[in-house]
Design an enzyme around this catalytic site. Structure first.
Site, PDB file in Angstrom:
ATOM      1  CG  ASP A 122      -0.282  -0.075   2.559  1.00  0.00           C
ATOM      2  OD1 ASP A 122       0.958  -0.194   2.616  1.00  0.00           O
ATOM      3  OD2 ASP A 122      -1.009  -0.019   3.584  1.00  0.00           O
ATOM      4  CD  GLU A 123       5.674   1.361   3.011  1.00  0.00           C
ATOM      5  OE1 GLU A 123       6.663   1.865   2.453  1.00  0.00           O
ATOM      6  OE2 GLU A 123       5.730   0.793   4.103  1.00  0.00           O
TER       7      GLU A 123
HETATM    8  O1  DAU Z   1       2.509  -0.933   4.459  1.00  0.00           O
HETATM    9  C1  DAU Z   1       3.166  -2.077   4.008  1.00  0.00           C
HETATM   10  C2  DAU Z   1       4.643  -1.992   4.359  1.00  0.00           C
HETATM   11  O2  DAU Z   1       4.728  -2.216   5.761  1.00  0.00           O
HETATM   12  C3  DAU Z   1       5.490  -3.005   3.598  1.00  0.00           C
HETATM   13  O3  DAU Z   1       5.474  -2.691   2.237  1.00  0.00           O
HETATM   14  C4  DAU Z   1       6.937  -2.989   4.108  1.00  0.00           C
HETATM   15  O4  DAU Z   1       7.676  -4.033   3.471  1.00  0.00           O
HETATM   16  C5  DAU Z   1       6.920  -3.240   5.596  1.00  0.00           C
HETATM   17  O5  DAU Z   1       8.241  -3.159   6.118  1.00  0.00           O
HETATM   18  C6  DAU Z   1       6.026  -2.221   6.293  1.00  0.00           C
HETATM   19  O6  DAU Z   1       6.608  -0.882   6.181  1.00  0.00           O
HETATM   20  P1  DAU Z   1       6.606   0.136   7.434  1.00  0.00           P
HETATM   21  O7  DAU Z   1       7.690   1.102   7.230  1.00  0.00           O
HETATM   22  O8  DAU Z   1       5.227   0.637   7.696  1.00  0.00           O
HETATM   23  O9  DAU Z   1       6.952  -0.942   8.614  1.00  0.00           O
HETATM   24  P2  DAU Z   1       7.966  -0.882   9.862  1.00  0.00           P
HETATM   25  O10 DAU Z   1       7.746  -2.156  10.605  1.00  0.00           O
HETATM   26  O11 DAU Z   1       9.335  -0.545   9.475  1.00  0.00           O
HETATM   27  O12 DAU Z   1       7.386   0.333  10.713  1.00  0.00           O
HETATM   28  C7  DAU Z   1       6.023   0.393  11.105  1.00  0.00           C
HETATM   29  C8  DAU Z   1       5.799   1.733  11.800  1.00  0.00           C
HETATM   30  O13 DAU Z   1       6.517   1.749  13.048  1.00  0.00           O
HETATM   31  C9  DAU Z   1       6.317   2.911  11.026  1.00  0.00           C
HETATM   32  O14 DAU Z   1       5.442   4.011  11.241  1.00  0.00           O
HETATM   33  C10 DAU Z   1       7.685   3.215  11.649  1.00  0.00           C
HETATM   34  C11 DAU Z   1       7.460   2.818  13.091  1.00  0.00           C
HETATM   35  N1  DAU Z   1       8.624   2.296  13.834  1.00  0.00           N
HETATM   36  C12 DAU Z   1       9.392   1.334  13.249  1.00  0.00           C
HETATM   37  C13 DAU Z   1      10.444   0.773  13.929  1.00  0.00           C
HETATM   38  C14 DAU Z   1      11.321  -0.298  13.305  1.00  0.00           C
HETATM   39  C15 DAU Z   1       8.871   2.736  15.132  1.00  0.00           C
HETATM   40  O15 DAU Z   1       8.177   3.603  15.684  1.00  0.00           O
HETATM   41  N2  DAU Z   1       9.911   2.180  15.818  1.00  0.00           N
HETATM   42  C16 DAU Z   1      10.714   1.219  15.274  1.00  0.00           C
HETATM   43  O16 DAU Z   1      11.647   0.745  15.966  1.00  0.00           O
END
Ligand code: DAU
Ligand code: NAD
Length: 332
Positions: A122-123
């Protein structure tokens, strides 16, 4: 659908799909995976050897991909560099795997007539305001923010161009944030669970107001299988389970499930260009293909996920120190 090639099938979502497809179809499956840091052989343990074969190789390498595609009637394309934060540190593998890899697969599919399902995110649609009543639909304009999401947007465009120009038989799905077993501990939910299990505190980027639309990976798998069975060639389907939560809410839930005080977390440096909110309207998939998510209780799904990471410490523990050192170097 007798022989399915699953690219990236040793990663988080791909491996969950392989288990799902073994349980819900009679197909034989081949996993093509480069076995990067994000892959796990353990995630494929226990599968029947006469149904599942693993090939270690690069989806961007035509010499590997061409004969494999020729030996299958269906390809499900999960292989990707998937982590936004990594794409901000070094975009180059994202360009090679997500763009050149998809191109290589499309050329192989064009030659053989194999059916392709392209798994996307969805990104590609950028982000929404917190109070926007609209959600993403199949008609939303592309507006990717990060090198990761731009590379996935480009891969979607390649698939559509190969459908229109060359008659390739492909479908696309764009799914929201997955959670569940075997997710790498660099990602938000497993990072926070394992931080607490390792005696530390969850780390929230910025204020934690950013919203993600969570779906259990098992529901993602059932949606992809439904699209393979009944999706119309050339069509895009958005996959989501109405699971919007702010990051702050998710961190508080994890702390609650683990018996810790709900404010026992740290605010850390925000992600540059951090998308504010994602939200999926999956009406088309539900109405046209009759798909429904089964994991509609996020709190219960989180409790099971916490238990899974507690039970699989030998799997995640060896990577924990290096993951946290890399984050710490960026103030995260
Ligand atoms: O929306 C689908 C996407 O979701 C996928 O296409 C990606 O492959 C997948 O990694 C994921 O992307 P995000 O960037 O949304 O996921 P992430 O788990 O990295 O982070 C989720 C949210 O949490 C985002 O707003 C950043 C935040 N975050 C992330 C980390 C690693 C934190 O607040 N603290 C953290 O330590
Ligand atoms: P992941 O990083 O856990 O797994 C990716 C897999 O691809 C790994 O096994 C890795 O070894 C493999 N891979 C990487 N480069 C490769 C190459 N050049 N050749 C062959 N294999 C290679 O990712 P994930 O979270 O399971 O995501 C899988 C797919 O789903 C990706 O296409 C991603 O964009 C998409 N997606 C993810 C989410 C999510 O929330 N994680 C949501 C929507 C869509």
């Amino acid at each position: 659908m007798q022989r399915i090639l699953v690219t990236g099938g040793a990663g988080f979502i791909g491996s969950n799909f392989v288990h799902h497809a073994v349980s819900h179809t009679d197909a034989r499956l081949t996993v093509l995976d480069k076995m990067t840091y994000a892959a796990s052989r353990d995630a494929l343990a226990g599968l029947p050897e006469d149904r599942v074969t693993v090939v270690v190789g690069d989806v961007a390498d035509a010499a590997t991909v061409d004969p494999l595609v020729a030996a299958h009637d269906t390809v499900v394309h999960y292989a990707a560099e998937s982590h936004n934060d990594n794409s901000l540190s070094d975009p180059s593998p994202f360009i090679r795997t997500n763009l050149v890899g998809t191109f290589t697969l499309l050329e192989a599919v064009r030659r053989t007539g194999c059916r392709l399902h392209h798994v996307s995110t969805d990104e590609v649609y950028g982000d929404l305001e917190l109070d926007d009543p609209e959600r993403f639909t199949e008609e939303t304009a592309y507006r990717p923010s990060s090198p990761y999401s731009a590379s996935k947007a480009g891969s979607d465009h390649l698939v559509r161009a190969w459908v229109r120009s060359f008659g390739v038989r492909a479908t696309i799905s764009n799914c929201s944030n997955n959670y569940g077993p075997w997710q790498h501990i660099e990602k938000f939910i497993p990072r926070q669970i394992t931080n607490v299990l390792a005696g530390g505190r969850p780390k929230l980027y910025g204020a934690g107001a950013n919203v993600r639309d969570w779906i259990h990976t098992e529901d993602h798998s059932s949606a992809v299988l439904r699209i393979l069975e009944a999706g119309r060639i050339g069509e895009t389907y958005l996959i989501g389970a109405d699971g919007e939560r702010s990051n702050l809410e998710v961190v508080r839930l994890i702390l609650r499930v683990l018996g810790r005080a709900e404010d026992d977390f740290e605010h850390v440096t925000d992600r540059p260009g951090h998308d504010l909110r994602y939200a999926i309207d999956s009406t088309k998939l539900r109405k046209e293909l009759g798909w429904e998510p089964m994991f509609d209780d996020f709190e219960a799904g989180m409790a099971r996920t916490v238990e899974w990471y507690r039970d699989h410490e030998t799997w995640w523990r060896p990577a924990k120190e290096a993951v946290e050192s890399a984050y710490a170097a960026k103030g995260q």
